[in-house]
Design a protein around this motif. Structure first.
Motif, PDB file in Angstrom:
ATOM      1  N   LEU A 184       0.855  -1.174   0.000  1.00 34.00           N
ATOM      2  CA  LEU A 184       0.000   0.000   0.000  1.00 34.00           C
ATOM      3  C   LEU A 184       0.895   1.228   0.000  1.00 34.00           C
ATOM      4  CD1 LEU A 184      -3.263   0.536   1.824  1.00 34.00           C
ATOM      5  CD2 LEU A 184      -1.513   2.273   2.074  1.00 34.00           C
ATOM      6  N   GLU A 185       0.761   2.061  -1.019  1.00 38.92           N
ATOM      7  CA  GLU A 185       1.545   3.287  -1.096  1.00 38.92           C
ATOM      8  C   GLU A 185       0.818   4.371  -0.327  1.00 38.92           C
ATOM      9  OE1 GLU A 185       1.653   2.998  -5.594  1.00 38.92           O
ATOM     10  OE2 GLU A 185       3.561   4.021  -5.133  1.00 38.92           O
ATOM     11  N   LEU A 186       1.534   5.029   0.563  1.00 37.05           N
ATOM     12  CA  LEU A 186       0.961   6.128   1.327  1.00 37.05           C
ATOM     13  C   LEU A 186       1.658   7.414   0.911  1.00 37.05           C
ATOM     14  CD1 LEU A 186      -0.891   7.247   3.527  1.00 37.05           C
ATOM     15  CD2 LEU A 186       0.933   6.754   5.182  1.00 37.05           C
ATOM     16  N   PHE A 187       0.962   8.216   0.112  1.00 39.71           N
ATOM     17  CA  PHE A 187       1.460   9.523  -0.288  1.00 39.71           C
ATOM     18  C   PHE A 187       1.054  10.473   0.832  1.00 39.71           C
ATOM     19  CE2 PHE A 187       2.693   8.739  -4.668  1.00 39.71           C
ATOM     20  CZ  PHE A 187       2.026   7.570  -4.965  1.00 39.71           C
ATOM     21  N   TYR A 188       2.008  11.230   1.353  1.00 38.15           N
ATOM     22  CA  TYR A 188       1.691  12.083   2.498  1.00 38.15           C
ATOM     23  C   TYR A 188       2.584  13.308   2.557  1.00 38.15           C
ATOM     24  CZ  TYR A 188       5.876  10.169   4.693  1.00 38.15           C
ATOM     25  OH  TYR A 188       7.177   9.815   4.963  1.00 38.15           O
ATOM     26  N   ASP A 189       2.103  14.283   3.302  1.00 37.93           N
ATOM     27  CA  ASP A 189       2.848  15.500   3.598  1.00 37.93           C
ATOM     28  C   ASP A 189       2.648  15.763   5.084  1.00 37.93           C
ATOM     29  OD1 ASP A 189       3.534  18.286   3.998  1.00 37.93           O
ATOM     30  OD2 ASP A 189       3.321  18.602   1.841  1.00 37.93           O
ATOM     31  N   VAL A 190       3.712  16.060   5.799  1.00 37.14           N
ATOM     32  CA  VAL A 190       3.608  16.282   7.245  1.00 37.14           C
ATOM     33  C   VAL A 190       2.845  17.555   7.583  1.00 37.14           C
ATOM     34  CG1 VAL A 190       5.620  14.896   7.849  1.00 37.14           C
ATOM     35  CG2 VAL A 190       5.912  17.355   7.391  1.00 37.14           C
ATOM     36  N   ILE A 228      -0.515  -5.709   5.303  1.00 32.73           N
ATOM     37  CA  ILE A 228      -0.066  -4.783   4.270  1.00 32.73           C
ATOM     38  C   ILE A 228       1.389  -4.401   4.511  1.00 32.73           C
ATOM     39  CG2 ILE A 228      -2.310  -3.784   3.659  1.00 32.73           C
ATOM     40  CD1 ILE A 228      -1.693  -1.442   5.539  1.00 32.73           C
ATOM     41  N   LYS A 229       2.061  -4.157   3.425  1.00 31.04           N
ATOM     42  CA  LYS A 229       3.414  -3.624   3.464  1.00 31.04           C
ATOM     43  C   LYS A 229       3.292  -2.161   3.050  1.00 31.04           C
ATOM     44  CE  LYS A 229       7.902  -3.852   1.331  1.00 31.04           C
ATOM     45  NZ  LYS A 229       8.578  -4.141   0.094  1.00 31.04           N
ATOM     46  N   LEU A 230       3.645  -1.259   3.956  1.00 27.73           N
ATOM     47  CA  LEU A 230       3.527   0.164   3.668  1.00 27.73           C
ATOM     48  C   LEU A 230       4.720   0.662   2.885  1.00 27.73           C
ATOM     49  CD1 LEU A 230       2.184   1.651   7.007  1.00 27.73           C
ATOM     50  CD2 LEU A 230       1.033   1.580   4.791  1.00 27.73           C
ATOM     51  N   GLN A 231       4.434   1.380   1.834  1.00 24.80           N
ATOM     52  CA  GLN A 231       5.474   2.068   1.081  1.00 24.80           C
ATOM     53  C   GLN A 231       5.206   3.561   1.276  1.00 24.80           C
ATOM     54  OE1 GLN A 231       5.575   1.315  -3.139  1.00 24.80           O
ATOM     55  NE2 GLN A 231       7.472   2.432  -3.390  1.00 24.80           N
ATOM     56  N   PHE A 232       6.073   4.212   2.050  1.00 27.33           N
ATOM     57  CA  PHE A 232       5.912   5.627   2.347  1.00 27.33           C
ATOM     58  C   PHE A 232       6.388   6.458   1.170  1.00 27.33           C
ATOM     59  CE2 PHE A 232       6.569   3.650   6.580  1.00 27.33           C
ATOM     60  CZ  PHE A 232       5.297   3.889   7.081  1.00 27.33           C
ATOM     61  N   ARG A 233       5.564   7.430   0.745  1.00 29.48           N
ATOM     62  CA  ARG A 233       5.872   8.254  -0.418  1.00 29.48           C
ATOM     63  C   ARG A 233       5.736   9.730  -0.032  1.00 29.48           C
ATOM     64  NH1 ARG A 233       5.074   5.631  -5.478  1.00 29.48           N
ATOM     65  NH2 ARG A 233       6.283   7.420  -6.175  1.00 29.48           N
ATOM     66  N   PRO A 234       6.803  10.357   0.492  1.00 24.18           N
ATOM     67  CA  PRO A 234       6.737  11.781   0.809  1.00 24.18           C
ATOM     68  C   PRO A 234       6.328  12.585  -0.431  1.00 24.18           C
ATOM     69  CG  PRO A 234       8.791  10.824   1.623  1.00 24.18           C
ATOM     70  CD  PRO A 234       8.136   9.791   0.760  1.00 24.18           C
ATOM     71  N   THR A 235       5.343  13.444  -0.260  1.00 23.71           N
ATOM     72  CA  THR A 235       4.710  14.172  -1.356  1.00 23.71           C
ATOM     73  C   THR A 235       4.493  15.618  -0.922  1.00 23.71           C
ATOM     74  OG1 THR A 235       3.543  12.122  -1.861  1.00 23.71           O
ATOM     75  CG2 THR A 235       2.702  14.105  -2.892  1.00 23.71           C
ATOM     76  N   TYR A 236       4.461  16.518  -1.848  1.00 28.91           N
ATOM     77  CA  TYR A 236       4.270  17.938  -1.542  1.00 28.91           C
ATOM     78  C   TYR A 236       2.800  18.315  -1.742  1.00 28.91           C
ATOM     79  CZ  TYR A 236       5.315  22.944  -1.462  1.00 28.91           C
ATOM     80  OH  TYR A 236       5.355  24.283  -1.159  1.00 28.91           O
ATOM     81  N   ILE A 237       2.097  18.547  -0.647  1.00 26.65           N
ATOM     82  CA  ILE A 237       0.656  18.786  -0.707  1.00 26.65           C
ATOM     83  C   ILE A 237       0.307  20.045  -1.492  1.00 26.65           C
ATOM     84  CG2 ILE A 237       0.431  20.041   1.472  1.00 26.65           C
ATOM     85  CD1 ILE A 237      -2.154  18.355   1.932  1.00 26.65           C
ATOM     86  N   THR A 293       7.249  12.287  -7.354  1.00 26.49           N
ATOM     87  CA  THR A 293       6.333  11.601  -6.436  1.00 26.49           C
ATOM     88  C   THR A 293       5.019  12.351  -6.330  1.00 26.49           C
ATOM     89  OG1 THR A 293       8.221  10.740  -5.192  1.00 26.49           O
ATOM     90  CG2 THR A 293       6.080  10.654  -4.105  1.00 26.49           C
ATOM     91  N   THR A 294       5.089  13.669  -6.284  1.00 23.69           N
ATOM     92  CA  THR A 294       3.871  14.484  -6.224  1.00 23.69           C
ATOM     93  C   THR A 294       3.056  14.304  -7.500  1.00 23.69           C
ATOM     94  OG1 THR A 294       4.981  16.054  -4.755  1.00 23.69           O
ATOM     95  CG2 THR A 294       3.001  16.836  -5.910  1.00 23.69           C
TER      96      THR A 294
END
Length: 190
Positions: A8-14, A35-44, A171-172
Motif C-alpha cells: 500500500l503506497e501512502l502519499f503524504y505530507d507532514v 499490508i506492506k507500507l510504502q511511504f511516499r513523501p509528497t508535496y501537498i 512523487t507528487t
C-alpha cells in the motif's frame, strides 16, 4: 503461512493532519491488515495546485468542519494532535517544502528511518507547536528519530540538490495521477 502482504503506497505530507492520522492508523494495523507500507513523501501544495483545490482552512465551512472533525479523530485514534497556535503562519505561510525535501532525501538514502523521522516532524508541528521548515528544526526531528547528527546534516545538504527536488516533484506528480484514476479513494485490501 497466509497470503503475502499487499503493498500500500501512502502519499503524504507532514503539513496535513489527516495524513498523520492515516499514517498512524496504517502503521498501527499493518500487520493485522497484512499490508506492506510504502511511504511516499509528497508535496501537498503541488497536489492542491494540480487539483485546483484550496486548503480546507481557506474555505470557512471546511475550516470549521475540519476543526471539529480532527478533534473527534484525535480522540478516537489516540493521536496527540493539537492545532498550532499561529495556524496561518505555521501551516499556510511556512508550508512544508523543506521538510518534504528532507524526507525525500531520507527515503532515498535511509528508507529504514523514514517512518520515525516523518512521525517526529508531525509531532513537532501538530503536537508540540514547533517549526518544521528551519534547518535546526529538521535536524532536531531527525536526531530525535535516531539519526546521527552527521547523517542528518548530510541529508539536509542533499535535500537541496536537483536529484531530491526532482524526486519530490515526480512523487507528487505520481500522486496526482493516482487521483485522476481513482478519485483519491483509499482502499484497503479485504
Amino acid at each position: 503461512m497466509g497470503p503475502s502482504p499487499r503493498t500500500l503506497e501512502l502519499f503524504y505530507d507532514v503539513l496535513s493532519p489527516y495524513s498523520w492520522l492515516g499514517f498512524e492508523v496504517l502503521c498501527r494495523y499493518r500487520n493485522i491488515w497484512n499490508i506492506k507500507l510504502q511511504f511516499r513523501p509528497t508535496y501537498i501544495a503541488g497536489i492542491m495546485k494540480d487539483s485546483g483545490n484550496k486548503p480546507p482552512a481557506m474555505v470557512p465551512r471546511k475550516a470549521q468542519y475540519m476543526a471539529n472533525d480532527l478533534r473527534r479523530l484525535k480522540e478516537h485514534f489516540q493521536v496527540p494532535l493539537r492545532f498550532p497556535k499561529d495556524f496561518n503562519s505555521a501551516v499556510l505561510e511556512k508550508g512544508s517544502l523543506s521538510a518534504m525535501r528532507f524526507l525525500t532525501a531520507v527515503n532515498m538514502e535511509h528508507p529504514e528511518s523514514l517512518e520515525k523521522v516523518s512521525r517526529e516532524l508531525w509531532m513537532r508541528i501538530w503536537s508540540q507547536d514547533e517549526d518544521i521548515v528551519e534547518s535546526q528544526s529538521i535536524l532536531a526531528a531527525a536526531q530525535k528519530a535516531g539519526l546521527s547528527a552527521e547523517k542528518a546534516q548530510g541529508l539536509l545538504e542533499k535535500s537541496s540538490t536537483a536529484q531530491v527536488k526532482n524526486q519530490l516533484k515526480e512523487t507528487t506528480e505520481a500522486a496526482c495521477k493516482y487521483g485522476e484514476r481513482s478519485g483519491w479513494a483509499l482502499c484497503l485490501p479485504p
